[in-house]
Design a protein around this motif. Structure first.
Motif, PDB file in Angstrom:
ATOM      1  N   THR A  19       0.848  -1.189   0.000  1.00 32.68           N
ATOM      2  CA  THR A  19       0.000   0.000   0.000  1.00 32.68           C
ATOM      3  C   THR A  19       0.885   1.242   0.000  1.00 32.68           C
ATOM      4  OG1 THR A  19      -1.606  -1.219   1.324  1.00 32.68           O
ATOM      5  CG2 THR A  19      -1.854   1.159   1.233  1.00 32.68           C
ATOM      6  N   SER A  22       1.219   7.314   0.875  1.00 31.21           N
ATOM      7  CA  SER A  22       0.242   8.403   0.797  1.00 31.21           C
ATOM      8  C   SER A  22      -1.155   7.907   1.151  1.00 31.21           C
ATOM      9  CB  SER A  22       0.250   9.020  -0.597  1.00 31.21           C
ATOM     10  OG  SER A  22      -0.099   8.051  -1.565  1.00 31.21           O
ATOM     11  N   SER A  23      -1.480   6.702   0.750  1.00 30.88           N
ATOM     12  CA  SER A  23      -2.784   6.130   1.082  1.00 30.88           C
ATOM     13  C   SER A  23      -2.895   5.862   2.580  1.00 30.88           C
ATOM     14  CB  SER A  23      -2.996   4.842   0.295  1.00 30.88           C
ATOM     15  OG  SER A  23      -4.196   4.229   0.656  1.00 30.88           O
ATOM     16  N   ILE A  24      -1.820   5.387   3.169  1.00 31.41           N
ATOM     17  CA  ILE A  24      -1.815   5.126   4.609  1.00 31.41           C
ATOM     18  C   ILE A  24      -1.980   6.430   5.383  1.00 31.41           C
ATOM     19  CG2 ILE A  24      -0.391   4.321   6.534  1.00 31.41           C
ATOM     20  CD1 ILE A  24       0.819   2.286   4.555  1.00 31.41           C
ATOM     21  N   LEU A  26      -3.288   9.225   4.319  1.00 33.50           N
ATOM     22  CA  LEU A  26      -4.624   9.760   4.085  1.00 33.50           C
ATOM     23  C   LEU A  26      -5.657   9.049   4.954  1.00 33.50           C
ATOM     24  CD1 LEU A  26      -6.170  11.827   2.410  1.00 33.50           C
ATOM     25  CD2 LEU A  26      -6.545  10.045   0.714  1.00 33.50           C
ATOM     26  N   ASN A  27      -5.523   7.745   5.114  1.00 32.32           N
ATOM     27  CA  ASN A  27      -6.438   7.003   5.983  1.00 32.32           C
ATOM     28  C   ASN A  27      -6.294   7.431   7.438  1.00 32.32           C
ATOM     29  OD1 ASN A  27      -7.539   5.551   3.890  1.00 32.32           O
ATOM     30  ND2 ASN A  27      -6.152   3.830   4.130  1.00 32.32           N
ATOM     31  N   ILE A  28      -5.064   7.652   7.883  1.00 34.55           N
ATOM     32  CA  ILE A  28      -4.838   8.105   9.260  1.00 34.55           C
ATOM     33  C   ILE A  28      -5.442   9.490   9.464  1.00 34.55           C
ATOM     34  CG2 ILE A  28      -3.049   8.837  10.893  1.00 34.55           C
ATOM     35  CD1 ILE A  28      -1.321   6.541   9.787  1.00 34.55           C
ATOM     36  N   ASP A  30      -7.896  10.890   7.753  1.00 36.45           N
ATOM     37  CA  ASP A  30      -9.355  10.768   7.743  1.00 36.45           C
ATOM     38  C   ASP A  30      -9.876  10.267   9.086  1.00 36.45           C
ATOM     39  OD1 ASP A  30      -9.586  11.697   5.177  1.00 36.45           O
ATOM     40  OD2 ASP A  30      -9.774   9.707   4.267  1.00 36.45           O
ATOM     41  N   PHE A  31      -9.166   9.320   9.681  1.00 36.19           N
ATOM     42  CA  PHE A  31      -9.564   8.803  10.986  1.00 36.19           C
ATOM     43  C   PHE A  31      -9.502   9.899  12.046  1.00 36.19           C
ATOM     44  CE2 PHE A  31      -8.214   6.972  15.073  1.00 36.19           C
ATOM     45  CZ  PHE A  31      -9.348   6.235  15.369  1.00 36.19           C
ATOM     46  N   SER A  34     -12.244  12.372  11.640  1.00 33.63           N
ATOM     47  CA  SER A  34     -13.511  11.804  12.104  1.00 33.63           C
ATOM     48  C   SER A  34     -13.626  11.910  13.618  1.00 33.63           C
ATOM     49  CB  SER A  34     -13.624  10.343  11.682  1.00 33.63           C
ATOM     50  OG  SER A  34     -13.600  10.224  10.291  1.00 33.63           O
ATOM     51  N   THR A  85      -8.129  17.845   2.322  1.00 32.23           N
ATOM     52  CA  THR A  85      -7.307  16.648   2.124  1.00 32.23           C
ATOM     53  C   THR A  85      -7.867  15.772   1.010  1.00 32.23           C
ATOM     54  OG1 THR A  85      -8.503  15.494   3.878  1.00 32.23           O
ATOM     55  CG2 THR A  85      -6.424  16.558   4.475  1.00 32.23           C
TER      56      THR A  85
END
Length: 93
Positions: A19, A22-24, A26-28, A30-31, A34, A85
């Motif tokens: 993975t 950048s995807s990792i 972005l997920n962090i 977003d979390f 939230s 983001t």
């Protein structure tokens, strides 16, 4: 006798299967955004309870107003960061 230290290329993973960082990230992000949004909503609920239970006490009503304004500002900032983001991720990918 088979050498146990020899790694076959068939069993080894390929780095392109990983993975992207950048995807990792972005997920962090977003979390975390939230979590900030949830805390902002909880702040609005708490300020509503403070206002309802103030029973005419000016100090508690001012406190409830400050908490609600702070929570609303936090929610706007979190929503703006979430949108920003998302747009940056779409632009760079």
């Amino acid at each position: 006798m088979q050498n146990i230290f020899q790694i076959s290329a068939v069993h080894a993973g390929v780095i392109t299967d990983a993975t992207p960082i950048s995807s990792i990230l972005l997920n962090i992000l977003d979390f975390l955004l939230s979590i900030i949004g949830i805390l902002g909503i909880i702040g609005l609920v708490v300020s509503g309870v403070l206002y309802i239970t103030a029973m005419g006490d000016e100090k508690r009503m001012r406190l409830a107003k400050r908490v609600s304004i702070g929570s609303a500002i936090g929610l706007v900032i979190a929503l703006g960061a979430f949108v920003l983001t998302g747009q940056l991720a779409a632009f760079f990918s």
